[in-house]
Design a protein around this motif. Structure first.
Motif, PDB file in Angstrom:
ATOM      1  N   GLY A 207     -24.629 -40.579  -3.838  1.00 44.90           N
ATOM      2  CA  GLY A 207     -24.535 -42.014  -3.598  1.00 44.90           C
ATOM      3  C   GLY A 207     -25.119 -42.463  -2.281  1.00 44.90           C
ATOM      4  N   LYS A 208     -25.819 -41.571  -1.589  1.00 49.41           N
ATOM      5  CA  LYS A 208     -26.414 -41.895  -0.295  1.00 49.41           C
ATOM      6  C   LYS A 208     -27.883 -42.305  -0.522  1.00 49.41           C
ATOM      7  CE  LYS A 208     -23.368 -38.544   1.955  1.00 49.41           C
ATOM      8  NZ  LYS A 208     -23.270 -37.270   2.715  1.00 49.41           N
ATOM      9  N   LYS A 209     -28.039 -43.486  -1.079  1.00 51.65           N
ATOM     10  CA  LYS A 209     -29.352 -43.948  -1.529  1.00 51.65           C
ATOM     11  C   LYS A 209     -30.365 -44.053  -0.395  1.00 51.65           C
ATOM     12  CE  LYS A 209     -31.572 -47.868  -3.865  1.00 51.65           C
ATOM     13  NZ  LYS A 209     -31.346 -49.160  -4.556  1.00 51.65           N
ATOM     14  N   GLU A 210     -30.002 -44.680   0.719  1.00 48.89           N
ATOM     15  CA  GLU A 210     -30.958 -44.883   1.808  1.00 48.89           C
ATOM     16  C   GLU A 210     -31.422 -43.558   2.405  1.00 48.89           C
ATOM     17  OE1 GLU A 210     -32.436 -47.671   2.571  1.00 48.89           O
ATOM     18  OE2 GLU A 210     -31.318 -48.517   0.879  1.00 48.89           O
ATOM     19  N   GLN A 211     -30.468 -42.637   2.612  1.00 50.48           N
ATOM     20  CA  GLN A 211     -30.833 -41.335   3.145  1.00 50.48           C
ATOM     21  C   GLN A 211     -31.727 -40.580   2.166  1.00 50.48           C
ATOM     22  OE1 GLN A 211     -26.400 -40.622   4.357  1.00 50.48           O
ATOM     23  NE2 GLN A 211     -27.600 -39.048   5.383  1.00 50.48           N
ATOM     24  N   ALA A 212     -31.445 -40.740   0.879  1.00 54.59           N
ATOM     25  CA  ALA A 212     -32.257 -40.079  -0.142  1.00 54.59           C
ATOM     26  C   ALA A 212     -33.694 -40.591  -0.108  1.00 54.59           C
ATOM     27  CB  ALA A 212     -31.642 -40.313  -1.522  1.00 54.59           C
ATOM     28  N   LEU A 213     -33.838 -41.903   0.009  1.00 53.30           N
ATOM     29  CA  LEU A 213     -35.176 -42.488   0.042  1.00 53.30           C
ATOM     30  C   LEU A 213     -35.935 -42.091   1.311  1.00 53.30           C
ATOM     31  CD1 LEU A 213     -34.376 -46.032  -1.390  1.00 53.30           C
ATOM     32  CD2 LEU A 213     -35.614 -44.178  -2.525  1.00 53.30           C
ATOM     33  N   GLN A 214     -35.232 -41.930   2.408  1.00 55.11           N
ATOM     34  CA  GLN A 214     -35.869 -41.455   3.640  1.00 55.11           C
ATOM     35  C   GLN A 214     -36.398 -40.034   3.458  1.00 55.11           C
ATOM     36  OE1 GLN A 214     -32.942 -41.845   6.760  1.00 55.11           O
ATOM     37  NE2 GLN A 214     -32.874 -44.080   6.627  1.00 55.11           N
ATOM     38  N   ALA A 215     -35.633 -39.206   2.743  1.00 57.24           N
ATOM     39  CA  ALA A 215     -36.067 -37.835   2.473  1.00 57.24           C
ATOM     40  C   ALA A 215     -37.293 -37.822   1.563  1.00 57.24           C
ATOM     41  CB  ALA A 215     -34.926 -37.033   1.843  1.00 57.24           C
ATOM     42  N   VAL A 216     -37.322 -38.730   0.591  1.00 57.33           N
ATOM     43  CA  VAL A 216     -38.495 -38.835  -0.288  1.00 57.33           C
ATOM     44  C   VAL A 216     -39.731 -39.222   0.522  1.00 57.33           C
ATOM     45  CG1 VAL A 216     -39.533 -40.075  -2.215  1.00 57.33           C
ATOM     46  CG2 VAL A 216     -37.128 -39.442  -2.309  1.00 57.33           C
ATOM     47  N   ASP A 217     -39.573 -40.202   1.386  1.00 58.17           N
ATOM     48  CA  ASP A 217     -40.699 -40.641   2.215  1.00 58.17           C
ATOM     49  C   ASP A 217     -41.226 -39.495   3.079  1.00 58.17           C
ATOM     50  OD1 ASP A 217     -40.455 -43.167   1.148  1.00 58.17           O
ATOM     51  OD2 ASP A 217     -39.297 -43.977   2.823  1.00 58.17           O
ATOM     52  N   ARG A 218     -40.303 -38.702   3.644  1.00 56.00           N
ATOM     53  CA  ARG A 218     -40.719 -37.549   4.458  1.00 56.00           C
ATOM     54  C   ARG A 218     -41.478 -36.529   3.623  1.00 56.00           C
ATOM     55  NH1 ARG A 218     -35.444 -37.594   6.537  1.00 56.00           N
ATOM     56  NH2 ARG A 218     -34.969 -35.757   5.255  1.00 56.00           N
ATOM     57  N   ALA A 219     -40.983 -36.301   2.413  1.00 56.41           N
ATOM     58  CA  ALA A 219     -41.641 -35.334   1.526  1.00 56.41           C
ATOM     59  C   ALA A 219     -43.074 -35.754   1.237  1.00 56.41           C
ATOM     60  CB  ALA A 219     -40.852 -35.198   0.228  1.00 56.41           C
ATOM     61  N   LEU A 220     -43.262 -37.033   0.961  1.00 59.64           N
ATOM     62  CA  LEU A 220     -44.607 -37.535   0.644  1.00 59.64           C
ATOM     63  C   LEU A 220     -45.524 -37.508   1.861  1.00 59.64           C
ATOM     64  CD1 LEU A 220     -43.610 -40.527  -1.656  1.00 59.64           C
ATOM     65  CD2 LEU A 220     -44.756 -38.413  -2.352  1.00 59.64           C
ATOM     66  N   GLN A 221     -44.964 -37.671   3.044  1.00 64.14           N
ATOM     67  CA  GLN A 221     -45.766 -37.588   4.264  1.00 64.14           C
ATOM     68  C   GLN A 221     -46.172 -36.152   4.560  1.00 64.14           C
ATOM     69  OE1 GLN A 221     -43.288 -39.373   7.265  1.00 64.14           O
ATOM     70  NE2 GLN A 221     -43.489 -41.442   6.427  1.00 64.14           N
ATOM     71  N   THR A 222     -45.331 -35.212   4.132  1.00 63.53           N
ATOM     72  CA  THR A 222     -45.586 -33.798   4.423  1.00 63.53           C
ATOM     73  C   THR A 222     -46.582 -33.188   3.447  1.00 63.53           C
ATOM     74  OG1 THR A 222     -43.340 -33.583   5.281  1.00 63.53           O
ATOM     75  CG2 THR A 222     -44.497 -31.542   4.762  1.00 63.53           C
ATOM     76  N   GLY A 223     -46.417 -33.484   2.174  1.00 65.97           N
ATOM     77  CA  GLY A 223     -47.306 -32.902   1.177  1.00 65.97           C
ATOM     78  C   GLY A 223     -47.243 -33.639  -0.133  1.00 65.97           C
ATOM     79  N   LYS A 224     -48.409 -33.917  -0.718  1.00 65.40           N
ATOM     80  CA  LYS A 224     -48.455 -34.675  -1.970  1.00 65.40           C
ATOM     81  C   LYS A 224     -48.941 -33.808  -3.129  1.00 65.40           C
ATOM     82  CE  LYS A 224     -48.874 -39.439  -0.342  1.00 65.40           C
ATOM     83  NZ  LYS A 224     -49.605 -40.715  -0.479  1.00 65.40           N
ATOM     84  N   ASN A 225     -48.320 -32.634  -3.299  1.00 63.73           N
ATOM     85  CA  ASN A 225     -48.663 -31.846  -4.477  1.00 63.73           C
ATOM     86  C   ASN A 225     -48.067 -32.520  -5.711  1.00 63.73           C
ATOM     87  OD1 ASN A 225     -45.880 -30.678  -4.953  1.00 63.73           O
ATOM     88  ND2 ASN A 225     -46.270 -29.931  -2.877  1.00 63.73           N
ATOM     89  N   ASN A 226     -48.499 -32.073  -6.882  1.00 56.67           N
ATOM     90  CA  ASN A 226     -48.089 -32.738  -8.121  1.00 56.67           C
ATOM     91  C   ASN A 226     -46.583 -32.765  -8.311  1.00 56.67           C
ATOM     92  OD1 ASN A 226     -50.751 -33.197  -8.794  1.00 56.67           O
ATOM     93  ND2 ASN A 226     -50.956 -31.321  -9.982  1.00 56.67           N
ATOM     94  N   GLU A 227     -45.918 -31.655  -7.938  1.00 58.02           N
ATOM     95  CA  GLU A 227     -44.471 -31.584  -8.127  1.00 58.02           C
ATOM     96  C   GLU A 227     -43.753 -32.633  -7.288  1.00 58.02           C
ATOM     97  OE1 GLU A 227     -46.454 -29.113  -7.413  1.00 58.02           O
ATOM     98  OE2 GLU A 227     -46.171 -27.461  -8.812  1.00 58.02           O
ATOM     99  N   VAL A 228     -44.190 -32.787  -6.045  1.00 57.49           N
ATOM    100  CA  VAL A 228     -43.567 -33.776  -5.159  1.00 57.49           C
ATOM    101  C   VAL A 228     -43.836 -35.193  -5.668  1.00 57.49           C
ATOM    102  CG1 VAL A 228     -43.658 -34.801  -2.845  1.00 57.49           C
ATOM    103  CG2 VAL A 228     -43.519 -32.319  -3.104  1.00 57.49           C
TER     104      VAL A 228
END
Length: 262
Positions: A207-228
């Motif tokens: 239920g920690k939506k904002e923190q989850a979205l921050q983690a998604v943004d970090r993932a996309l900044q780090t690497g944009k492979n197909n799985e991510v």
């Protein structure tokens, strides 16, 4: 580029070379059904070209035909018994086909040849998990963590995954946060992005939506492979951020491989 240049000169090749060239092109472009056809025709006409079994196994694996991948993998090992790569690939085929005994057998054979082989600890651990052998799963991942920075990174991912499997989400978050910092320090961008996506999914579940979205943004900044890209789009969709989900779907649609287009 090289394979495309080769295809321009395919009329100058022997029949055997033609099959091989078209086969490898289909593998590169992830047209696995066609790759299976090419390598199958190669073996039918040139049954002594046993190297084709390795590529046939791989093509069937990616085409999700696991029993056939396992059969071709066995043939590959029959002709290349000392090949660590062939045996490691075999652990994935056997794991996907549910043949856990073969996974264990091949893993131990590999360690007999190359004791510090890291990646095979993953398939071995997963085979133990699939059989409900949790202590052996933990032991495998912990051993993996001692085998260099790559082993430490992958081992942490495995332990986090196991924690999620057992419902220990707090432990999983702690493992992933430490693992992300470790990966960033050691330039394992792909692994860091993968862990951030795992973390995002856990946080969203909590239920920690904002923190989850921050983690998604970090993932996309780090690497944009197909799985991510795919996982991020899914989470954006669940979070109601449709524009971001559509943008990532658009990126996947630009890929030349058939799989990301589905």
């Amino acid at each position: 580029n090289y394979i495309q240049e080769a295809l321009k000169r395919i009329d100058q090749m022997t029949d055997r070379e033609k099959y091989r060239t078209r086969g490898i092109y289909c593998l590169i472009t992830r047209n696995f059904k066609k790759a299976i056809e090419e390598y199958g025709a190669l073996l039918k006409e040139f049954p002594g070209d046993y190297v084709a079994h390795a590529n046939l196994a791989l093509a069937n694996f990616f085409a999700r035909n696991m029993p056939q991948a396992l059969e071709e993998g066995r043939l590959d090992i029959r002709f290349s018994p000392q090949s660590v790569t062939s045996r490691f690939n075999m652990t994935w085929y056997a794991l996907a086909a549910g043949d856990y005994q073969t996974v264990e057998q091949e893993a131990r054979t590999i360690w007999g040849i190359q004791p510090d082989h890291t990646e095979v600890f993953v398939t071995f651990a997963l085979s133990q998990l699939a059989q409900g052998r949790l202590p052996q799963t933990v032991e495998a991942y912990q051993k993996l963590e001692t085998l260099g920075t790559f082993g430490a990174s992958v081992g942490a991912t495995g332990l986090a995954d196991l924690a999620v499997y057992e419902g220990r989400l707090k432990d999983a978050v702690s493992i992933l946060e430490k693992g992300i910092a470790f990966d960033q320090k050691n330039n394992w961008a792909y692994n860091a992005a993968d862990k951030d996506m795992m973390l995002a999914q856990i946080l969203f579940t909590q239920g920690k939506k904002e923190q989850a979205l921050q983690a998604v943004d970090r993932a996309l900044q780090t690497g944009k492979n197909n799985e991510v890209l795919f996982s991020a789009a899914q989470l954006y969709l669940e979070a109601g951020q449709l524009d971001k989900a559509r943008a990532l779907a658009g990126e996947l649609n630009k890929k030349i491989e058939p799989e990301p287009l589905v």
